[in-house]
Design a protein around this motif. Structure first.
Motif, PDB file in Angstrom:
ATOM      1  N   ASP A   1      76.577  12.901  97.480  1.00 38.07           N
ATOM      2  CA  ASP A   1      75.909  13.553  96.267  1.00 38.07           C
ATOM      3  C   ASP A   1      76.996  14.319  95.545  1.00 38.07           C
ATOM      4  O   ASP A   1      76.699  14.353  94.322  1.00 38.07           O
ATOM      5  CB  ASP A   1      74.773  14.265  96.483  1.00 38.07           C
ATOM      6  CG  ASP A   1      73.600  13.497  97.372  1.00 38.07           C
ATOM      7  OD1 ASP A   1      73.385  12.150  97.012  1.00 38.07           O
ATOM      8  OD2 ASP A   1      72.632  14.036  97.778  1.00 38.07           O
TER       9      ASP A   1
ATOM     10  N   THR B   1      78.697  11.939  93.331  1.00 34.61           N
ATOM     11  CA  THR B   1      77.848  11.522  92.184  1.00 34.61           C
ATOM     12  C   THR B   1      77.795  12.626  91.042  1.00 34.61           C
ATOM     13  O   THR B   1      77.635  12.183  90.069  1.00 34.61           O
ATOM     14  CB  THR B   1      76.563  11.113  92.803  1.00 34.61           C
ATOM     15  OG1 THR B   1      76.704  10.130  93.661  1.00 34.61           O
ATOM     16  CG2 THR B   1      75.553  10.516  91.655  1.00 34.61           C
TER      17      THR B   1
ATOM     18  N   TYR C   1      73.748   7.193 102.054  1.00 39.06           N
ATOM     19  CA  TYR C   1      73.285   7.443 100.669  1.00 39.06           C
ATOM     20  C   TYR C   1      72.450   6.333  99.994  1.00 39.06           C
ATOM     21  O   TYR C   1      71.670   6.642  98.982  1.00 39.06           O
ATOM     22  CB  TYR C   1      74.778   7.650  99.746  1.00 39.06           C
ATOM     23  CG  TYR C   1      74.934   7.042  98.495  1.00 39.06           C
ATOM     24  CD1 TYR C   1      75.574   5.948  98.305  1.00 39.06           C
ATOM     25  CD2 TYR C   1      74.578   8.005  97.240  1.00 39.06           C
ATOM     26  CE1 TYR C   1      75.768   5.480  97.024  1.00 39.06           C
ATOM     27  CE2 TYR C   1      74.880   7.261  95.962  1.00 39.06           C
ATOM     28  CZ  TYR C   1      75.230   6.056  96.080  1.00 39.06           C
ATOM     29  OH  TYR C   1      75.806   5.474  94.798  1.00 39.06           O
ATOM     30  N   ALA C   2      72.749   5.180 100.481  1.00 39.50           N
ATOM     31  CA  ALA C   2      71.726   3.966  99.860  1.00 39.50           C
ATOM     32  C   ALA C   2      70.588   3.841 100.397  1.00 39.50           C
ATOM     33  O   ALA C   2      69.824   3.271 100.275  1.00 39.50           O
ATOM     34  CB  ALA C   2      72.731   2.709 100.115  1.00 39.50           C
ATOM     35  N   SER C   3      70.256   4.724 101.594  1.00 40.63           N
ATOM     36  CA  SER C   3      68.875   4.863 101.816  1.00 40.63           C
ATOM     37  C   SER C   3      68.274   6.164 101.960  1.00 40.63           C
ATOM     38  O   SER C   3      67.289   6.734 102.462  1.00 40.63           O
ATOM     39  CB  SER C   3      68.962   4.559 103.456  1.00 40.63           C
ATOM     40  OG  SER C   3      69.654   5.496 103.956  1.00 40.63           O
ATOM     41  N   ASN C   4      68.839   6.971 100.927  1.00 37.60           N
ATOM     42  CA  ASN C   4      68.033   8.188 100.426  1.00 37.60           C
ATOM     43  C   ASN C   4      67.710   8.244  98.943  1.00 37.60           C
ATOM     44  O   ASN C   4      68.674   8.026  98.031  1.00 37.60           O
ATOM     45  CB  ASN C   4      69.212   9.442 100.608  1.00 37.60           C
ATOM     46  CG  ASN C   4      68.773  10.876 100.330  1.00 37.60           C
ATOM     47  OD1 ASN C   4      68.396  11.036  99.046  1.00 37.60           O
ATOM     48  ND2 ASN C   4      68.546  11.906 101.168  1.00 37.60           N
ATOM     49  N   ALA C   5      66.505   8.299  98.855  1.00 35.42           N
ATOM     50  CA  ALA C   5      65.910   8.060  97.544  1.00 35.42           C
ATOM     51  C   ALA C   5      66.494   9.179  96.388  1.00 35.42           C
ATOM     52  O   ALA C   5      66.944   8.591  95.415  1.00 35.42           O
ATOM     53  CB  ALA C   5      64.515   8.364  97.437  1.00 35.42           C
ATOM     54  N   ASP C   6      66.734  10.348  96.613  1.00 36.48           N
ATOM     55  CA  ASP C   6      67.114  11.293  95.559  1.00 36.48           C
ATOM     56  C   ASP C   6      68.472  10.897  95.189  1.00 36.48           C
ATOM     57  O   ASP C   6      68.987  10.855  94.401  1.00 36.48           O
ATOM     58  CB  ASP C   6      67.131  12.825  96.094  1.00 36.48           C
ATOM     59  CG  ASP C   6      65.726  13.271  96.059  1.00 36.48           C
ATOM     60  OD1 ASP C   6      64.833  12.612  95.444  1.00 36.48           O
ATOM     61  OD2 ASP C   6      65.256  14.255  96.806  1.00 36.48           O
ATOM     62  N   SER C   7      69.447  10.486  96.304  1.00 38.32           N
ATOM     63  CA  SER C   7      70.891   9.816  95.999  1.00 38.32           C
ATOM     64  C   SER C   7      70.867   8.920  95.212  1.00 38.32           C
ATOM     65  O   SER C   7      71.713   8.712  94.239  1.00 38.32           O
ATOM     66  CB  SER C   7      71.660   9.603  97.373  1.00 38.32           C
ATOM     67  OG  SER C   7      71.368  10.884  98.122  1.00 38.32           O
ATOM     68  N   LEU C   8      69.731   7.834  95.265  1.00 42.01           N
ATOM     69  CA  LEU C   8      69.935   6.715  94.700  1.00 42.01           C
ATOM     70  C   LEU C   8      69.387   7.176  93.202  1.00 42.01           C
ATOM     71  O   LEU C   8      70.096   6.705  92.298  1.00 42.01           O
ATOM     72  CB  LEU C   8      68.875   5.799  95.328  1.00 42.01           C
ATOM     73  CG  LEU C   8      69.314   5.003  96.295  1.00 42.01           C
ATOM     74  CD1 LEU C   8      68.107   4.160  97.243  1.00 42.01           C
ATOM     75  CD2 LEU C   8      70.576   3.964  96.094  1.00 42.01           C
ATOM     76  N   THR C   9      68.501   7.905  92.995  1.00 38.11           N
ATOM     77  CA  THR C   9      68.076   8.506  91.788  1.00 38.11           C
ATOM     78  C   THR C   9      69.349   9.084  90.886  1.00 38.11           C
ATOM     79  O   THR C   9      69.431   8.731  89.776  1.00 38.11           O
ATOM     80  CB  THR C   9      67.037   9.443  91.803  1.00 38.11           C
ATOM     81  OG1 THR C   9      66.017   8.903  92.704  1.00 38.11           O
ATOM     82  CG2 THR C   9      66.446   9.844  90.430  1.00 38.11           C
ATOM     83  N   LEU C  10      70.129   9.860  91.732  1.00 38.41           N
ATOM     84  CA  LEU C  10      71.122  10.591  90.883  1.00 38.41           C
ATOM     85  C   LEU C  10      72.042   9.643  90.332  1.00 38.41           C
ATOM     86  O   LEU C  10      72.810   9.797  89.542  1.00 38.41           O
ATOM     87  CB  LEU C  10      71.661  11.474  92.028  1.00 38.41           C
ATOM     88  CG  LEU C  10      71.443  13.135  91.961  1.00 38.41           C
ATOM     89  CD1 LEU C  10      72.240  13.541  92.974  1.00 38.41           C
ATOM     90  CD2 LEU C  10      71.448  13.646  90.729  1.00 38.41           C
ATOM     91  N   ALA C  11      72.426   8.646  91.457  1.00 31.34           N
ATOM     92  CA  ALA C  11      73.262   7.602  91.008  1.00 31.34           C
ATOM     93  C   ALA C  11      72.912   6.841  89.741  1.00 31.34           C
ATOM     94  O   ALA C  11      73.518   6.437  88.753  1.00 31.34           O
ATOM     95  CB  ALA C  11      73.723   6.459  92.085  1.00 31.34           C
ATOM     96  N   SER C  12      71.694   6.544  89.580  1.00 30.04           N
ATOM     97  CA  SER C  12      70.842   5.778  88.665  1.00 30.04           C
ATOM     98  C   SER C  12      71.213   6.656  87.369  1.00 30.04           C
ATOM     99  O   SER C  12      71.139   6.172  86.277  1.00 30.04           O
ATOM    100  CB  SER C  12      69.252   5.619  89.015  1.00 30.04           C
ATOM    101  OG  SER C  12      69.000   4.980  87.792  1.00 30.04           O
ATOM    102  N   GLN C  13      71.073   7.835  87.498  1.00 28.48           N
ATOM    103  CA  GLN C  13      71.178   9.033  86.496  1.00 28.48           C
ATOM    104  C   GLN C  13      72.684   8.649  85.966  1.00 28.48           C
ATOM    105  O   GLN C  13      72.819   8.736  84.488  1.00 28.48           O
ATOM    106  CB  GLN C  13      70.852  10.200  86.787  1.00 28.48           C
ATOM    107  CG  GLN C  13      70.948  11.157  85.698  1.00 28.48           C
ATOM    108  CD  GLN C  13      70.327  12.605  85.901  1.00 28.48           C
ATOM    109  OE1 GLN C  13      69.563  12.650  86.756  1.00 28.48           O
ATOM    110  NE2 GLN C  13      70.911  13.588  85.373  1.00 28.48           N
TER     111      GLN C  13
ATOM    112  N   VAL D   1      65.794  10.210  84.752  1.00 35.51           N
ATOM    113  CA  VAL D   1      66.246   9.051  84.346  1.00 35.51           C
ATOM    114  C   VAL D   1      65.750   8.201  83.385  1.00 35.51           C
ATOM    115  O   VAL D   1      66.197   7.796  82.379  1.00 35.51           O
ATOM    116  CB  VAL D   1      66.650   8.216  85.631  1.00 35.51           C
ATOM    117  CG1 VAL D   1      67.451   7.036  85.526  1.00 35.51           C
ATOM    118  CG2 VAL D   1      67.151   9.305  86.865  1.00 35.51           C
TER     119      VAL D   1
END
Lengths: 74, 74, 74, 74, 74, 74
Positions: free
Chosen positions: D50, D53, E45-57, F58
């Motif tokens: 994080d 990121t 990190y690929a199995s943590n929802a908030d980490s994925l949302t941050l990456a998507s941002q 996002v």
């Protein structure tokens, strides 16, 4: 989802701000469509300063869009 | 909510910055309309560095909007 | 608050970057006006990587505004 | 701070991206001027997904600015 | 770092989105150059929802830049 | 990945908003391609207020892009 957004034009900046709030909430509703879950989350989140700031940030981003769509109500 | 935003135009950049602060706070107030709750949250949040930085970020986003609305006071 | 921002114009990109830093700090100061509280928070926050990154992000947002105000110093 | 930023113009998009990285790091360095503290923080933060990121996000914001300054290298 | 970014122009919006993903990952790679460390971080990190949302941002921010560079593929 | 994005043009603002939601989800799917993992994460994240706000943010960023691509449906 039924029709809820037909235009980004508003008569005043304040209506534009309120549209930004609607957009921010719709962003949540598309992810969590169950109104009763969203209502259940509200008390905790509405009494947490950082949660409120985060929500205000989403409004700020949408307000940029709405303001530009209205040429800043100039 | 009663009328509080009639224009994004300001006379000076500093007044524009202060309008951005108002917009950031209004984004919170629409989510948590109870002023006494917001007042209760303030002491903790105003003494937490990350909370302050987050708040400053929302101001920065709104200041982009206000600055553009005023053609950067050029 | 006394006058502190009269223009977004700067002579060089670096001065623009430094203005962005001032704007980020002012965003904090309007929320926490007590300089002694802000000074107290600094040691912890200045030695936390994520806090520093968050602060750098606010600077980045303000730098967008200042750069545009100066037509990117072209 | 000595002169480090004289122009936002770069020859290629990749140099622009690398300038964005410099800008993100400078945003940190103005808040934490002690290079030895920043070096101490790096190992932990460079192995936290994080944190990485978040750092990438600051770069993305600065890259917007640099890309616009260069008219997207068109 | 060897040459990896020579243009922001893409043939289609989808290729532009995929370039935004590359840019987001490169923002990480400049901070953590060791590919084996980045690979090690991925499962968590690929199995943590908030980490994925941050990456998507971060992707969303870069996609703004790429879309503008391509005049929105109009 | 197979073709999923051929245009940023939409007929209405609401379709534009829904495209922004698709873009936000695709940003996640490129990082976590396994649909069963994403489905597994959804219940927890869809009942966490801050996770929902982050997701809404996002969407807001992508909606800026889509709205500009459509000249704000004016």
């Amino acid at each position: 989802m039924s029709e809820w957004l037909t235009s980004l034009q508003t008569d005043t900046p304040q209506e534009g701000f309120e549209l930004a709030i609607t957009l921010a909430r719709k962003g949540v509703a598309y992810t969590q469509p169950a109104a009763e879950v969203r209502d259940m989350l509200r008390p905790e989140y509405a009494s947490n300063a950082d949660s409120l700031t985060l929500a205000s940030q989403v409004v700020a981003i949408h307000f940029q869009t709405v303001a530009q769509a209205n040429n800043y109500w100039k």
